[in-house]
Structures are given as structure tokens and as C-alpha cells.
Design a protein around this motif. Structure first.
Motif, PDB file in Angstrom:
ATOM      1  N   CYS A  10       0.842  -1.193   0.000  1.00  0.00           N
ATOM      2  CA  CYS A  10       0.000   0.000   0.000  1.00  0.00           C
ATOM      3  C   CYS A  10       0.880   1.246   0.000  1.00  0.00           C
ATOM      4  N   CYS A  13      -0.350   3.289   3.636  1.00  0.00           N
ATOM      5  CA  CYS A  13       0.013   2.832   4.976  1.00  0.00           C
ATOM      6  C   CYS A  13       1.223   1.904   4.958  1.00  0.00           C
ATOM      7  N   CYS A  40      -4.171  -0.427  -0.164  1.00  0.00           N
ATOM      8  CA  CYS A  40      -4.686  -1.665   0.400  1.00  0.00           C
ATOM      9  C   CYS A  40      -6.199  -1.526   0.604  1.00  0.00           C
ATOM     10  N   CYS A  43      -7.365   1.174   2.948  1.00  0.00           N
ATOM     11  CA  CYS A  43      -7.158   2.584   2.608  1.00  0.00           C
ATOM     12  C   CYS A  43      -8.001   3.031   1.417  1.00  0.00           C
TER      13      CYS A  43
HETATM   14 ZN   LIG Z   1      -3.150   0.922   3.313  1.00  0.00          ZN
END
Ligand SMILES: [Zn+2]
Length: 140
Positions: A10, A13, A40, A43
Motif C-alpha cells: 500500500c 500505509c 490496500c 485505505c
Molecule cells: Zn493501506
């Protein structure tokens, strides 16, 4: 063509997540490039289908409509006007009631508007909402 679950990272994050075969197939189906998503699942913004159905909010909507109205001019009819109070309301096309103040009456117009008088007017957006200005009797 065959697909395999692959790892992706991601960009938001930094978490590792699985770029699933199903997602890859979906991208292929949509004719898109088969690259893992940047974010991800945590998110990613919620999918439109996951959105709760929204109840119509009549009051909010009608306020919104009025706020989106341009300056006009418009044609409506007087709901009532009280010269002692110095204000009244115009029924706007669609049924909304527009406030107007004595100062919003067009120059040269007498401040005497019986209920139902057809008028033309412009709209001014104020902090309290739209207000009719340049209120003028329509000439038959
Ligand atoms: Zn993420």
C-alpha cells in the motif's frame, strides 16, 4: 491467461496486501492494465455499491436548489406582501417561497402587491438564503 495472487504494498500505509486473482480478472474484464491497486483494501475509499441508500432529505434539497439558482430574472407570483411589515414572499416556479423586502421592489413600482400578482424578479443569495430583488409587476 492465468492469474495468481500476488503481494502488493500500500502506498498509503505501507502494509502488504494480497492482489487477488479475482481482482486481476476483474481488471482484465474491464480491459484495464493488470497492476495492483496503489492502496490496500483498508485505505481504499468505500465502493459506491457499499454506500447506504440515502433517504431523500426534502428540506435540505430544497435549500440546496435555491442556493444553486442563478440571478435570474425569474417570473413568479406574489404569495403575500405586507407594506406595513415591509416584506413579503413570492412563489417561485416549483413552489419555493422567496422572501423579498421593500428595498427589493424595483424603483418606480408602487409597494402594493395583491396576492397572486404576477411579478418578475432577480435573485440575490444572502446569508439568510435567496432573496428577491428588482421585484416588478409583470405587464399583461
Ligand atoms: Zn493501506
Amino acid at each position: 491467461m492465468s492469474y495468481r495472487d500476488t503481494w502488493a504494498v500500500c502506498t498509503k500505509c505501507g502494509k502488504k496486501f494480497i492482489f487477488r486473482v479475482e481482482e486481476q480478472r476483474q481488471l482484465a474484464l474491464e480491459g484495464k492494465e493488470i497492476v495492483p491497486p496503489a492502496l490496500c483494501p483498508d485505505c481504499r475509499p468505500a465502493r459506491p455499491s457499499a454506500r447506504r441508500p440515502q433517504r431523500p432529505q426534502r428540506r435540505a434539497e430544497s435549500r440546496l436548489d435555491l442556493a444553486a439558482l442563478g440571478p435570474g430574472p425569474y417570473e413568479g407570483v406574489i404569495k403575500w406582501y405586507d407594506d406595513e411589515k415591509g416584506y413579503g414572499f413570492i412563489i417561485h416556479p416549483g413552489g419555493h417561497e422567496i422572501f423579498f423586502h421593500r428595498t427589493g421592489i424595483a424603483p418606480g413600482e408602487s409597494p402594493d402587491f395583491p396576492d397572486g400578482t404576477p411579478v418578475t424578479y432577480c435573485l440575490e443569495q444572502t446569508e439568510k438564503g435567496p432573496q428577491a430583488v428588482d421585484v416588478e409587476r409583470m405587464v399583461a
